[in-house]
Design an enzyme around this catalytic site. Structure first.
Site, PDB file in Angstrom:
ATOM      1  N   GLU A  45      50.945  13.532 -20.188  1.00 56.62           N
ATOM      2  CA  GLU A  45      50.104  13.947 -19.235  1.00 56.62           C
ATOM      3  C   GLU A  45      50.310  15.719 -18.978  1.00 56.62           C
ATOM      4  O   GLU A  45      49.284  16.119 -18.533  1.00 56.62           O
ATOM      5  CB  GLU A  45      50.645  13.301 -17.955  1.00 56.62           C
ATOM      6  CG  GLU A  45      49.888  13.558 -16.696  1.00 56.62           C
ATOM      7  CD  GLU A  45      51.053  13.349 -15.331  1.00 56.62           C
ATOM      8  OE1 GLU A  45      50.745  14.301 -14.393  1.00 56.62           O
ATOM      9  OE2 GLU A  45      51.836  12.602 -15.416  1.00 56.62           O
ATOM     10  N   ASP A  49      47.005  18.145 -19.207  1.00 56.18           N
ATOM     11  CA  ASP A  49      46.523  18.716 -18.222  1.00 56.18           C
ATOM     12  C   ASP A  49      46.329  20.265 -18.806  1.00 56.18           C
ATOM     13  O   ASP A  49      45.291  20.975 -18.306  1.00 56.18           O
ATOM     14  CB  ASP A  49      47.784  19.194 -17.191  1.00 56.18           C
ATOM     15  CG  ASP A  49      47.359  19.735 -15.841  1.00 56.18           C
ATOM     16  OD1 ASP A  49      46.266  19.844 -15.439  1.00 56.18           O
ATOM     17  OD2 ASP A  49      48.039  20.934 -15.985  1.00 56.18           O
ATOM     18  N   ASP A 118      46.285  10.840 -13.867  1.00 55.10           N
ATOM     19  CA  ASP A 118      47.430  11.128 -14.829  1.00 55.10           C
ATOM     20  C   ASP A 118      47.030  10.721 -16.351  1.00 55.10           C
ATOM     21  O   ASP A 118      47.431  11.159 -17.344  1.00 55.10           O
ATOM     22  CB  ASP A 118      48.896  10.761 -14.187  1.00 55.10           C
ATOM     23  CG  ASP A 118      49.189  11.400 -12.939  1.00 55.10           C
ATOM     24  OD1 ASP A 118      48.567  12.310 -12.774  1.00 55.10           O
ATOM     25  OD2 ASP A 118      49.936  10.755 -12.399  1.00 55.10           O
ATOM     26  N   GLU A 121      44.623  12.418 -18.229  1.00 47.76           N
ATOM     27  CA  GLU A 121      45.124  13.541 -19.001  1.00 47.76           C
ATOM     28  C   GLU A 121      45.997  13.225 -20.159  1.00 47.76           C
ATOM     29  O   GLU A 121      45.919  13.871 -21.226  1.00 47.76           O
ATOM     30  CB  GLU A 121      46.128  14.061 -17.909  1.00 47.76           C
ATOM     31  CG  GLU A 121      45.173  15.073 -16.895  1.00 47.76           C
ATOM     32  CD  GLU A 121      45.959  15.783 -15.778  1.00 47.76           C
ATOM     33  OE1 GLU A 121      45.439  16.578 -14.817  1.00 47.76           O
ATOM     34  OE2 GLU A 121      47.078  15.576 -15.624  1.00 47.76           O
TER      35      GLU A 121
END
Length: 225
Positions: A45, A49, A118, A121
């Protein structure tokens, strides 16, 4: 190890065939399911991002070569925020293949925006590690579709915009009050009221407090013109 039928179906919805299937398994494993020999998706995650951010920053620069940073920043935030990632996750039914602990399953984890965002990502990171940046970039741009081109120039989140509106008039920041909560524990609906010191208010409902606050702020901005 070969993917199960449900993960293979998700792979098809995602539009990427993994050379390293364990990356996809890890990306879809929530922290509530982690344990010895089973990694969760938190590190992916974190990476995803950053990959998403780079893809969107480049896409925005190419879409509008003359836009100033002050215009690009709110557009960027609108494209990479958790709610948008969750929308994409819902679009490909990511929730159905999330690996969750019993408590998260009982509390409706497969529908929680934060968990979906989450995991989305993490999946982006898994594709990046599996096949490189160019493949991850193409996948993100395909899944986000025309959002890059139709994101509003003033896409700054509504709460920030309302706060700036109040500050520009010498008012304290708006307040947000939970007026009601309904629905079962695993799928609650929150009613939030946005208030200004001058008395103007607006209400909105959503499945999370955060989204309800944003929607209430937007409703109040619309009322203020």
């Amino acid at each position: 190890m070969k993917l199960s039928a449900d993960l293979a179906a998700f792979e098809a919805r995602l539009g990427h065939h993994f050379a390293q299937p364990d990356l996809l398994r890890r990306a879809l494993t929530h922290g509530s399911m982690s344990g010895p020999g089973r990694e969760d998706n938190q590190r992916l995650e974190f990476l995803g991002d950053r990959v998403l951010g780079l893809v969107m920053a480049q896409a925005l620069l190419e879409a509008d070569p003359d836009a100033a940073e002050g215009l690009l920043a709110p557009r960027f935030n609108a494209l990479v925020r958790k709610e948008t990632c969750a929308e994409i996750a819902q679009q490909i039914d990511l929730g159905s293949v999330l690996k969750l602990g019993r408590s998260e399953q009982r509390s409706g984890g497969r529908r929680k925006l934060a968990l979906l965002g989450d995991a989305m990502e993490a999946v982006i990171a898994a594709v990046y590690v599996d096949a490189g940046f160019a493949v991850a970039q193409a996948l993100v741009l395909r899944l986000w579709g025309d959002r890059v081109h139709r994101v509003e120039a003033d896409a700054r989140d509504a709460k920030t915009t309302l706060q700036e509106w109040a500050q520009a008039r010498g008012l304290p920041p708006p307040s947000y009050v939970e007026k009601a909560r309904s629905g079962p524990d695993h799928a609650p609906v929150f009613t939030i009221e946005a208030r200004l010191q001058t008395g103007e208010t607006a209400q909105a409902q959503a499945g999370s407090k955060r989204q309800a606050e944003q929607d209430a702020a937007k409703a109040l901005l619309d009322r203020l013109g």
